[in-house]
Motif scaffolding. Structure first.
Motif, PDB file in Angstrom:
ATOM      1  N   PRO A  73     -63.660  -6.053  12.562  1.00  0.00           N
ATOM      2  CA  PRO A  73     -62.282  -5.535  12.918  1.00  0.00           C
ATOM      3  C   PRO A  73     -61.297  -6.625  12.808  1.00  0.00           C
ATOM      4  CG  PRO A  73     -64.106  -4.677  14.608  1.00  0.00           C
ATOM      5  CD  PRO A  73     -64.671  -5.582  13.549  1.00  0.00           C
ATOM      6  N   TRP A  74     -61.644  -7.760  13.126  1.00  0.00           N
ATOM      7  CA  TRP A  74     -60.347  -8.770  13.267  1.00  0.00           C
ATOM      8  C   TRP A  74     -60.029  -8.832  11.671  1.00  0.00           C
ATOM      9  CZ3 TRP A  74     -60.893 -14.047  11.048  1.00  0.00           C
ATOM     10  CH2 TRP A  74     -62.163 -14.105  10.770  1.00  0.00           C
ATOM     11  N   MET A  75     -60.770  -8.817  10.970  1.00  0.00           N
ATOM     12  CA  MET A  75     -60.322  -8.882   9.514  1.00  0.00           C
ATOM     13  C   MET A  75     -59.358  -7.992   9.074  1.00  0.00           C
ATOM     14  SD  MET A  75     -63.633 -10.691   7.262  1.00  0.00           S
ATOM     15  CE  MET A  75     -64.040 -12.641   7.428  1.00  0.00           C
ATOM     16  N   LYS A  76     -59.801  -6.672   9.520  1.00  0.00           N
ATOM     17  CA  LYS A  76     -59.170  -5.362   9.361  1.00  0.00           C
ATOM     18  C   LYS A  76     -57.482  -5.590   9.905  1.00  0.00           C
ATOM     19  CE  LYS A  76     -62.852  -2.131   9.214  1.00  0.00           C
ATOM     20  NZ  LYS A  76     -63.287  -1.202   9.862  1.00  0.00           N
ATOM     21  N   GLU A  77     -57.414  -6.374  10.977  1.00  0.00           N
ATOM     22  CA  GLU A  77     -56.360  -6.851  11.575  1.00  0.00           C
ATOM     23  C   GLU A  77     -55.445  -7.483  10.874  1.00  0.00           C
ATOM     24  OE1 GLU A  77     -56.800  -7.827  15.675  1.00  0.00           O
ATOM     25  OE2 GLU A  77     -57.766  -5.856  16.277  1.00  0.00           O
ATOM     26  N   ALA A  78     -56.117  -8.562  10.437  1.00  0.00           N
ATOM     27  CA  ALA A  78     -55.375  -9.559   9.346  1.00  0.00           C
ATOM     28  C   ALA A  78     -55.019  -8.516   8.349  1.00  0.00           C
ATOM     29  CB  ALA A  78     -56.506 -10.561   9.147  1.00  0.00           C
ATOM     30  N   LEU A  79     -55.603  -7.945   7.570  1.00  0.00           N
ATOM     31  CA  LEU A  79     -55.167  -7.189   6.626  1.00  0.00           C
ATOM     32  C   LEU A  79     -54.054  -6.435   6.883  1.00  0.00           C
ATOM     33  CD1 LEU A  79     -55.529  -6.151   3.546  1.00  0.00           C
ATOM     34  CD2 LEU A  79     -57.295  -4.495   4.418  1.00  0.00           C
ATOM     35  N   ASP A  80     -53.938  -5.709   7.910  1.00  0.00           N
ATOM     36  CA  ASP A  80     -52.566  -5.175   8.517  1.00  0.00           C
ATOM     37  C   ASP A  80     -51.508  -5.975   8.500  1.00  0.00           C
ATOM     38  OD1 ASP A  80     -53.977  -2.601   8.335  1.00  0.00           O
ATOM     39  OD2 ASP A  80     -54.435  -2.564  10.439  1.00  0.00           O
ATOM     40  N   VAL A  81     -51.629  -6.931   9.001  1.00  0.00           N
ATOM     41  CA  VAL A  81     -50.745  -8.155   9.068  1.00  0.00           C
ATOM     42  C   VAL A  81     -50.160  -8.415   7.528  1.00  0.00           C
ATOM     43  CG1 VAL A  81     -49.861 -10.388   9.687  1.00  0.00           C
ATOM     44  CG2 VAL A  81     -51.244  -9.426  11.295  1.00  0.00           C
ATOM     45  N   LEU A  82     -50.976  -8.519   6.812  1.00  0.00           N
ATOM     46  CA  LEU A  82     -50.665  -8.695   5.372  1.00  0.00           C
ATOM     47  C   LEU A  82     -49.879  -7.587   4.874  1.00  0.00           C
ATOM     48  CD1 LEU A  82     -50.263 -10.623   2.811  1.00  0.00           C
ATOM     49  CD2 LEU A  82     -52.688  -9.744   2.273  1.00  0.00           C
TER      50      LEU A  82
END
Length: 225
Positions: A153-162
């Motif tokens: 999930p934390w990687m998905k959040e990082a993807l959303d930031v990008l």
């Protein structure tokens, strides 16, 4: 920071050089590799994210898909760690951007709290022989597919930031989203430092780096051909 080509050496192992924060959390660095899709649409109503593909890799011990990541070591910078992990796990060369943010997450195997950093990486070259070729699979996917397939999930959040950064830079973000990000950024200085057990801490949009536009990516990639 551009990735210099590396020899195909074995991946680093062991934790003798591993970094830990002041709370004793292991520090992990990952990256989000992306490129212009081969079937990119130059014209039409497609948004800027529709023209991009993101690279996922499988776990060494399971078919779970995720972005490349690994331990941040004391003899390298944040960017150098992201570059090394990208090469070792995915066999890619490219240019890494500034940090997208910081997240705290628990290891699935040990239940230990880690501190994770994520950086974007524009992929310029993908090689056929890399250190972890025999234990990982690579998969290029769309944004929606990455959100669905990525295990963490934390990687998905990082993807959303990008994705938010790219969309706003291309003028595709609505005014409500922009105002929300500006409000969060203005309050950043008023907030206390988050406790390490908080799930994540995002960089404000003003501090987070702007990612390259689609047109810039096309120019850069065409120059390499």
């Amino acid at each position: 920071m551009q990735l210099r080509k590396m020899e195909c050496l074995p991946s680093r192992t062991g934790r003798d050089l591993q970094r830990y924060n002041v709370q004793g959390c292991r520090q992990v660095v990952g990256c989000i590799p992306y490129r212009i899709a081969k079937q990119s649409s130059i014209h039409g109503t497609r948004g800027p994210i529709d023209d991009l593909e993101f690279l996922l890799v499988s776990s060494q011990k399971s078919p779970r898909m995720m972005f490349p990541k690994g331990g941040w070591e004391v003899d390298e910078s944040l960017e150098e760690a992201a570059i090394r992990e990208s090469f070792e796990e995915a066999g890619i060369y490219g240019e890494v951007g500034k940090c997208l943010g910081k997240w705290f997450f628990k290891s699935k195997s040990l239940g230990v709290l880690h501190e994770g950093f994520m950086l974007p990486l524009i992929v310029m070259e993908e090689i056929d022989d890399w250190p972890e070729k025999h234990v990982r699979q690579r998969l290029w996917v769309s944004y929606s597919e990455a959100i669905e397939a990525c295990f963490h999930p934390w990687m998905k959040e990082a993807l959303d930031v990008l994705v938010t950064q790219i969309t706003l830079q291309q003028g595709g973000g609505d005014e409500k989203t922009k105002k929300k990000k500006d409000h969060e950024s203005s309050r950043k200085g008023e907030l206390e430092e988050p406790h390490p057990h908080h799930h994540h801490q995002l960089l404000s949009l003003k501090e987070a780096p702007t990612s390259c536009s689609i047109e810039f990516l096309r120019t850069e990639l065409n120059a390499l051909l």
